[in-house]
Each structure stands twice: as structure tokens, then as C-alpha cells.
Design an enzyme around this catalytic site. Structure first.
Site, PDB file in Angstrom:
ATOM      1  N   TYR A 158       0.847  -1.188   0.000  1.00  0.00           N
ATOM      2  CA  TYR A 158       0.000   0.000   0.000  1.00  0.00           C
ATOM      3  C   TYR A 158       0.886   1.244   0.000  1.00  0.00           C
ATOM      4  O   TYR A 158       1.888   1.287   0.722  1.00  0.00           O
ATOM      5  CB  TYR A 158      -0.883   0.007   1.255  1.00  0.00           C
ATOM      6  CG  TYR A 158      -1.807   1.204   1.387  1.00  0.00           C
ATOM      7  CD1 TYR A 158      -2.857   1.401   0.493  1.00  0.00           C
ATOM      8  CD2 TYR A 158      -1.630   2.135   2.411  1.00  0.00           C
ATOM      9  CE1 TYR A 158      -3.709   2.494   0.631  1.00  0.00           C
ATOM     10  CE2 TYR A 158      -2.492   3.222   2.552  1.00  0.00           C
ATOM     11  CZ  TYR A 158      -3.529   3.399   1.649  1.00  0.00           C
ATOM     12  OH  TYR A 158      -4.376   4.477   1.794  1.00  0.00           O
ATOM     13  N   ASP A 203       9.087   2.760   0.037  1.00  0.00           N
ATOM     14  CA  ASP A 203       8.032   3.360   0.850  1.00  0.00           C
ATOM     15  C   ASP A 203       8.261   2.893   2.287  1.00  0.00           C
ATOM     16  O   ASP A 203       7.885   1.790   2.661  1.00  0.00           O
ATOM     17  CB  ASP A 203       6.659   2.932   0.339  1.00  0.00           C
ATOM     18  CG  ASP A 203       5.529   3.574   1.137  1.00  0.00           C
ATOM     19  OD1 ASP A 203       5.805   4.068   2.259  1.00  0.00           O
ATOM     20  OD2 ASP A 203       4.390   3.575   0.664  1.00  0.00           O
ATOM     21  N   LYS A 251       3.860   8.645   9.119  1.00  0.00           N
ATOM     22  CA  LYS A 251       3.626   8.016  10.431  1.00  0.00           C
ATOM     23  C   LYS A 251       4.620   8.476  11.511  1.00  0.00           C
ATOM     24  O   LYS A 251       4.467   9.562  12.038  1.00  0.00           O
ATOM     25  CB  LYS A 251       3.538   6.498  10.260  1.00  0.00           C
ATOM     26  CG  LYS A 251       2.379   6.162   9.297  1.00  0.00           C
ATOM     27  CD  LYS A 251       1.926   4.737   9.227  1.00  0.00           C
ATOM     28  CE  LYS A 251       0.617   4.699   8.431  1.00  0.00           C
ATOM     29  NZ  LYS A 251       0.596   3.840   7.280  1.00  0.00           N
TER      30      LYS A 251
HETATM   31  C1  LIG Z   1      -0.006   4.456   5.876  1.00  0.00           C
HETATM   32  C2  LIG Z   1       0.796   4.242   4.654  1.00  0.00           C
HETATM   33  C3  LIG Z   1       0.785   5.135   3.579  1.00  0.00           C
HETATM   34  C4  LIG Z   1      -0.174   6.293   3.512  1.00  0.00           C
HETATM   35  O1  LIG Z   1       0.043   7.218   4.504  1.00  0.00           O
HETATM   36  P1  LIG Z   1      -1.170   8.231   4.905  1.00  0.00           P
HETATM   37  O2  LIG Z   1      -0.533   9.155   5.882  1.00  0.00           O
HETATM   38  O3  LIG Z   1      -2.238   7.367   5.476  1.00  0.00           O
HETATM   39  O4  LIG Z   1      -1.584   8.903   3.662  1.00  0.00           O
HETATM   40  C5  LIG Z   1       1.663   4.938   2.544  1.00  0.00           C
HETATM   41  N1  LIG Z   1       2.507   3.901   2.544  1.00  0.00           N
HETATM   42  C6  LIG Z   1       2.552   3.000   3.536  1.00  0.00           C
HETATM   43  C7  LIG Z   1       3.538   1.898   3.494  1.00  0.00           C
HETATM   44  C8  LIG Z   1       1.680   3.127   4.618  1.00  0.00           C
HETATM   45  O5  LIG Z   1       1.693   2.201   5.582  1.00  0.00           O
END
Ligand SMILES: *Cc1c(COP(=O)(O)O)cnc(C)c1O
Length: 428
Positions: A144, A239, A267
Site C-alpha cells: 500500500y 516506501d 507516520k
Molecule cells: C499508511 C501508509 C501510507 C499512507 O500514509 P497516509 O498518511 O495514510 O496517507 C503509505 N505507505 C505505507 C507503506 C503506509 O503504511
């Protein structure tokens, strides 16, 4: 467990917020429950509006590595608030936080702050496309990267991993530029590269997957991705929105010794306030406006409260913290596995440091296909049994359980004791 106030609030929320929430998984739909409305949180505890208190394993989905409302952070934020909540102009805090980020993750030679992980991933892809003059990206099934159109894509049934939208509203054209590969399967990546010669701008990957449940990379997988990107002239985009500052202070890239060209963060970097960031090689990041032509902007980017939280959060990272997290994470993982074995429940527990996922399957989970062999009905029952015993698990099988600095061995042992009871119930 009394939930009258939450139930009443949810009913009201359904009439004003789509689905009653502001982010889908919070609605508890996939676990057949009704969401609890939270009134406060402290340490490793969540308290709902009915006064129920839980040991929290969602931890806001990852940001809260130091627990809820740590004293030092609250103080820093109280002070920062009196100095103004947004300037719309540069502040020293942005330089301070960026300097810390680069020190911890040297591959981020330049850093741009945004307000969410979604923005970070979306913007990093724009930079990659601009730098390479290519349109396509590769992503992995089950990873994701936020909800930008380019990422809301799944493997189509058609030939050769052509993407199809996972959501109405994403155009076929946007999806067509996203190619899908299989996590932990280098051959699948090579096939996609070969079928799309000189067309791939970037390969995007969660170096430790967390959004199909926890799936660590197989030995050599990330190194293999680096090599394939180099061979095919594509940029490697890590990511690290979850793994950044969590897998280690330097993220997964430090743990595995692989240097990506671009990285997205989120995060933890905001310490519980809305922050994201992307960064990487100076030559790439200098393409970003106003240094270069790639447009990207944000009214609240580099927000002083969010920067203050991020600085506090990164300053508290220590070897002792990672040791604590690893000890608790592996204790929780082993506890789940033992409880399942005793009860005769098929369970595969994946873990990496402070993130753990108990998959209700007998299969080893190494990619999306194996993750989705998990029995989600069984997980839903497990979730409800745990919740009734004062444990707040992620409301989906395909998420990570997070432990934090605020969790104690006693919390984890209480959780394991509850898991034992619930697992036994599952087989009755
Ligand atoms: C949570 C998440 C996102 C998106 O971040 P948001 O602050 O919710 O937009 C993108 N990549 C990864 C791996 C994530 O866990």
C-alpha cells in the site's frame, strides 16, 4: 462490555460522515463489529466514550512508537502552540527535522515535507517520472502506498500484469501506467521489466511489507530489486512510511543495507501529528519546485506543530527502545503461536521487531496470494474475543499489530493470556 455511547455516536456519524468514519478500516466492517469512539489515550491505553479501557495494538496505525501522549511530547507541543500554529513561511523547525532525517537515513540527501504518506508517495512518483522521462511504475500486489490514483491498482486478469483500478473513479489510463509484480518474487519483477523495456520510471516497494499484514523481504529480495532497477534504468523507491524509524532508526534501508534512490516517510516522522516526507538523491530532489520544475506544494507542509512532534519523536529513538520493541514483539509473536498450537488453530505468525501479524492460515505467508489464504472469519471472531477482553487489535486480518515504548511485558502477557482463551473458543 457496554457500548451504548459508541453505538449512539456511530448512528449519528453514519448520517454525516460516509460510513460513519474518516478512514475506512476504522469502521470495523471486516471484523463484523461496530466502531468504538475514543475519548482519550495514554501510554499503551485507549479509552472509549463508554469508559472501556483497552491495551492498544493499533497505535494510530504506526506513528506512536513512543506510546500515546508521552509527557515530553505533550510539553513540547503545548509550548509550540503558544508560538503560533502555522506560519506559511519557513521556520527553523523544518531545517532541524530534515537534518535529523538525513542523519538517520543518509540516502535522503534532500527532504521535502508534506502532510501525509499518500502525498509523499504520489509526489515521489512524480519526481521519478520527471527524472526518467518515463511514465510507468511497478508496484507489488498487497503493498500500500496511500490512495493516489496511480496506486489504487490491482493485477488484472488480462495478459502480463496490466493494472486495473481497485476503485471506481480511478481512470483506466491512470491504472494502465501501473504494473504489478509479486512480492518476494524477483522473477516476476524481471518479467515486468522485460515486457516494458525503457518505460519504467520507478519500482515502488514497502521494503518490509506491512499492509497485507507483516511480510518481511526474503533474503536477497531487496538487493535483487536494486540490481534490476539499475539494469533497467529505473529508480528504486522505498516506501518506508511504516518501516522508517521503526525497523531501525535508519529504517529498512539500514537493516538490509540497500540504498534506494527515493524514499517516502510518514507516520513516525510526525510523532502522531500529520506529517509525511519524501526525499532521496540530491540530483533527483533538486528537480522539485522551486529548485526545479516538478510542481509540488502544501499550505500546511512543514507545519510548526507537526515539525515539533517529529523532532521530539526522532530525538527519543535509542538502541534501548529498539531492544524493548524487539523483545516485546517477539514475545507477542511467540505467545500467539503457542496459543494457537495449544488450541489446534492453524496460525502463521509473521513479525519484524515491533510489528506482528498472526495470519489464520497453515500456509507460510510470503506474498499477497499466500496472505489471502488467511481465514478472515476466524480473524473476525478472534478480534471480537480479544476486544471483549480489553485488547484492541487491528480491525482487519491484513494489518500489523504495533507495540510501542509504552507497552510493558505485563501488557503483552495479558494479551497472550487473552489470546489463549479466545483461541480455545474458536475451536469450540
Ligand atoms: C499508511 C501508509 C501510507 C499512507 O500514509 P497516509 O498518511 O495514510 O496517507 C503509505 N505507505 C505505507 C507503506 C503506509 O503504511
Amino acid at each position: 462490555m457496554k457500548t451504548t455511547k459508541s453505538a449512539r455516536l456511530f448512528k449519528r456519524a453514519l448520517g454525516i460522515l460516509p460510513g460513519g468514519v474518516d478512514s475506512p478500516v476504522r469502521a470495523f466492517k471486516s471484523v463484523g463489529a461496530s466502531p468504538l469512539f475514543i475519548s482519550r489515550a495514554y501510554g499503551a491505553r485507549l479509552e472509549d466514550v463508554d469508559g472501556n479501557v483497552f491495551i492498544d495494538y493499533v497505535m494510530s496505525w504506526g506513528p506512536l512508537i513512543h506510546g500515546h501522549a508521552p509527557k515530553g511530547l505533550v510539553k513540547a507541543l503545548q509550548r509550540a502552540t503558544t508560538l503560533g500554529t502555522s506560519y506559511g513561511a519557513p521556520s527553523p523547525l523544518e531545517v532541524e527535522l530534515a537534518t535529523r532525517v538525513r542523519k538517520l537515513m543518509p540516502s535522503l540527501e534532500r527532504v521535502r515535507f508534506v502532510s501525509s504518506g499518500t502525498e509523499a508517495a504520489m509526489s515521489a512518483v512524480r519526481v521519478a517520472r520527471a527524472a526518467t522521462g518515463r511514465d510507468k511504475i511497478i508496484k507489488f500486489e498487497g503493498c500500500y502506498h496511500g490512495h493516489a490514483d496511480a496506486f489504487l491498482v490491482q493485477a488484472g486478469s488480462g495478459a502480463l500484469t496490466l493494472g486495473t483500478p481497485t476503485s471506481p473513479g480511478v481512470t483506466k489510463a491512470a491504472a494502465a501506467d501501473t504494473l504489478l509484480a509479486t512480492y518476494n518474487n524477483l522473477a516476476s519483477v524481471e518479467r515486468v521489466f522485460k515486457a516494458n523495456k525503457r518505460q519504467v520510471a520507478a519500482l515502488c516497494v514497502e521494503p518490509i511489507a506491512g499492509n497485507m499484514g507483516v511480510v518481511p523481504p526474503a533474503a536477497g529480495f531487496l538487493q535483487g530489486l536494486r540490481a534490476l532497477c539499475d539494469t533497467h534504468g529505473a529508480l528504486l523507491l522505498f516506501d518506508e512510511v511504516i518501516s522508517g524509524f521503526r525497523a531501525s532508526a535508519g529504517g529498512a534501508q539500514q537493516v538490509y543495507g540497500v540504498r534506494p534512490d527515493l524514499t517516502c516517510l510518514g507516520k513516525i516522522i510526525g510523532g502522531g501529528l500529520p506529517v509525511g516526507a519524501y526525499g532521496g538523491r540530491a540530483d533527483l530532489m533538486e528537480l522539485v519546485s522551486p529548485a526545479g520544475p516538478v510542481y509540488q506544494a502544501g499550505t500546511l507542509s512543514g507545519n510548526p506543530l507537526a515539525m515539533t512532534a517529529g523532532i521530539w519523536c526522532l530525538d527519543q529513538l535509542s538502541p534501548k527502545l529498539y531492544k524493548h520493541l524487539a523483545v516485546l514483539g517477539s514475545r507477542l509473536a511467540a505467545g500467539f503461536a503457542d496459543a494457537a498450537r495449544e488450541a489446534g488453530v492453524d496460525l502463521q505468525v509473521n513479525a519484524f521487531g515491533s510489528v506482528v501479524t498472526p495470519f489464520f492460515t497453515s500456509r507460510q505467508v510470503k506474498d499477497y496470494a499466500s496472505a489471502t489464504t488467511a481465514n478472515t472469519d476466524l480473524y473476525a471472531r478472534f478480534f471480537r474475543g480479544m476486544l471483549a477482553r480489553g485488547i484492541y487489535p487491528p480491525p482487519s486480518q491484513f494489518e500489523a499489530w504495533f507495540v510501542s515504548a509504552a507497552h510493558t511485558r505485563r501488557d503483552v502477557d495479558k494479551t497472550i493470556a487473552a489470546a489463549r482463551e479466545v483461541m480455545r473458543e474458536l475451536t469450540q
